[in-house]
Write a protein that holds these residues in place. Structure first.
Motif, PDB file in Angstrom:
ATOM      1  N   ASN A 102      -4.181  -1.945   6.404  1.00 22.11           N
ATOM      2  CA  ASN A 102      -2.865  -1.616   6.938  1.00 22.11           C
ATOM      3  C   ASN A 102      -1.808  -2.561   6.371  1.00 22.11           C
ATOM      4  O   ASN A 102      -0.767  -2.126   5.882  1.00 22.11           O
ATOM      5  N   GLU A 103      -2.074  -3.851   6.405  1.00 18.21           N
ATOM      6  CA  GLU A 103      -1.100  -4.825   5.914  1.00 18.21           C
ATOM      7  C   GLU A 103      -0.962  -4.755   4.399  1.00 18.21           C
ATOM      8  O   GLU A 103       0.141  -4.875   3.858  1.00 18.21           O
ATOM      9  N   GLY A 104      -2.068  -4.556   3.702  1.00 18.39           N
ATOM     10  CA  GLY A 104      -2.014  -4.453   2.242  1.00 18.39           C
ATOM     11  C   GLY A 104      -1.162  -3.285   1.785  1.00 18.39           C
ATOM     12  O   GLY A 104      -0.340  -3.417   0.875  1.00 18.39           O
ATOM     13  N   LEU A 105      -1.350  -2.128   2.419  1.00 17.11           N
ATOM     14  CA  LEU A 105      -0.538  -0.964   2.076  1.00 17.11           C
ATOM     15  C   LEU A 105       0.927  -1.198   2.416  1.00 17.11           C
ATOM     16  O   LEU A 105       1.823  -0.831   1.642  1.00 17.11           O
ATOM     17  N   ALA A 106       1.185  -1.819   3.556  1.00 16.77           N
ATOM     18  CA  ALA A 106       2.569  -2.088   3.955  1.00 16.77           C
ATOM     19  C   ALA A 106       3.243  -3.045   2.975  1.00 16.77           C
ATOM     20  O   ALA A 106       4.401  -2.842   2.595  1.00 16.77           O
ATOM     21  N   LEU A 107       2.531  -4.071   2.545  1.00 15.53           N
ATOM     22  CA  LEU A 107       3.102  -5.006   1.568  1.00 15.53           C
ATOM     23  C   LEU A 107       3.362  -4.323   0.238  1.00 15.53           C
ATOM     24  O   LEU A 107       4.383  -4.556  -0.410  1.00 15.53           O
ATOM     25  N   TYR A 108       2.443  -3.472  -0.180  1.00 16.94           N
ATOM     26  CA  TYR A 108       2.602  -2.748  -1.438  1.00 16.94           C
ATOM     27  C   TYR A 108       3.816  -1.825  -1.366  1.00 16.94           C
ATOM     28  O   TYR A 108       4.662  -1.818  -2.259  1.00 16.94           O
ATOM     29  N   MET A 109       3.922  -1.057  -0.295  1.00 18.01           N
ATOM     30  CA  MET A 109       5.024  -0.105  -0.154  1.00 18.01           C
ATOM     31  C   MET A 109       6.365  -0.803   0.072  1.00 18.01           C
ATOM     32  O   MET A 109       7.407  -0.280  -0.284  1.00 18.01           O
ATOM     33  N   GLU A 137       9.506  -1.011  -7.461  1.00 20.08           N
ATOM     34  CA  GLU A 137       9.019  -2.138  -8.261  1.00 20.08           C
ATOM     35  C   GLU A 137       7.501  -2.265  -8.220  1.00 20.08           C
ATOM     36  O   GLU A 137       6.905  -2.913  -9.075  1.00 20.08           O
ATOM     37  N   ALA A 138       6.867  -1.665  -7.220  1.00 25.35           N
ATOM     38  CA  ALA A 138       5.413  -1.771  -7.075  1.00 25.35           C
ATOM     39  C   ALA A 138       4.670  -0.916  -8.100  1.00 25.35           C
ATOM     40  O   ALA A 138       3.497  -1.145  -8.358  1.00 25.35           O
ATOM     41  N   VAL A 139       5.352   0.053  -8.691  1.00 29.48           N
ATOM     42  CA  VAL A 139       4.698   0.960  -9.640  1.00 29.48           C
ATOM     43  C   VAL A 139       4.152   0.162 -10.815  1.00 29.48           C
ATOM     44  O   VAL A 139       4.855  -0.608 -11.451  1.00 29.48           O
ATOM     45  N   GLY A 140       2.856   0.313 -11.054  1.00 29.56           N
ATOM     46  CA  GLY A 140       2.220  -0.353 -12.176  1.00 29.56           C
ATOM     47  C   GLY A 140       1.783  -1.775 -11.923  1.00 29.56           C
ATOM     48  O   GLY A 140       1.193  -2.406 -12.796  1.00 29.56           O
ATOM     49  N   THR A 141       2.034  -2.310 -10.739  1.00 26.93           N
ATOM     50  CA  THR A 141       1.690  -3.711 -10.505  1.00 26.93           C
ATOM     51  C   THR A 141       0.186  -3.936 -10.469  1.00 26.93           C
ATOM     52  O   THR A 141      -0.278  -5.012 -10.827  1.00 26.93           O
ATOM     53  N   TRP A 142      -0.573  -2.937 -10.042  1.00 31.94           N
ATOM     54  CA  TRP A 142      -2.030  -3.098  -9.998  1.00 31.94           C
ATOM     55  C   TRP A 142      -2.568  -3.374 -11.389  1.00 31.94           C
ATOM     56  O   TRP A 142      -3.331  -4.314 -11.599  1.00 31.94           O
ATOM     57  N   ASP A 143      -2.157  -2.562 -12.363  1.00 28.68           N
ATOM     58  CA  ASP A 143      -2.613  -2.763 -13.739  1.00 28.68           C
ATOM     59  C   ASP A 143      -2.178  -4.120 -14.282  1.00 28.68           C
ATOM     60  O   ASP A 143      -2.956  -4.811 -14.933  1.00 28.68           O
ATOM     61  N   ARG A 144      -0.939  -4.501 -13.999  1.00 31.92           N
ATOM     62  CA  ARG A 144      -0.447  -5.809 -14.460  1.00 31.92           C
ATOM     63  C   ARG A 144      -1.255  -6.942 -13.858  1.00 31.92           C
ATOM     64  O   ARG A 144      -1.609  -7.896 -14.537  1.00 31.92           O
ATOM     65  N   GLU A 145      -1.558  -6.839 -12.561  1.00 31.40           N
ATOM     66  CA  GLU A 145      -2.338  -7.899 -11.894  1.00 31.40           C
ATOM     67  C   GLU A 145      -3.745  -7.984 -12.435  1.00 31.40           C
ATOM     68  O   GLU A 145      -4.274  -9.073 -12.643  1.00 31.40           O
TER      69      GLU A 145
END
Length: 72
Positions: free
Chosen positions: A45-52, A57-65
């Motif tokens: 729940n918190e992870g999704l809330a932080l991402y959203m 700006e969150a678009v593509g951050t997973w790949d960058r990380e």
């Protein structure tokens, strides 16, 4: 978590893009709670809330990380 109208969000301290981020964050909590019937793990729940919260700006951050972590 139950969304309440009197939850005490300090509107006078939140403005502009901060308000947008806070609203995205809190709305995500409400959506996750509703969709999971209140059964989503807190970390999800918190992870999704932080991402959203970060919005576009969150678009593509997973790949960058992932690349950053693999690079060491």
């Amino acid at each position: 978590m139950v969304a309440r109208a009197d939850a005490g969000l300090p509107a006078e301290r939140v403005s502009g893009t901060d308000a947008d981020a806070v609203l995205r964050h809190e709305y995500t909590h409400a959506v996750v709670h509703r969709l999971s019937g209140g059964q989503a793990p807190a970390w999800l729940n918190e992870g999704l809330a932080l991402y959203m919260e970060r919005g576009p700006e969150a678009v593509g951050t997973w790949d960058r990380e992932v690349r950053r972590i693999r690079a060491g």
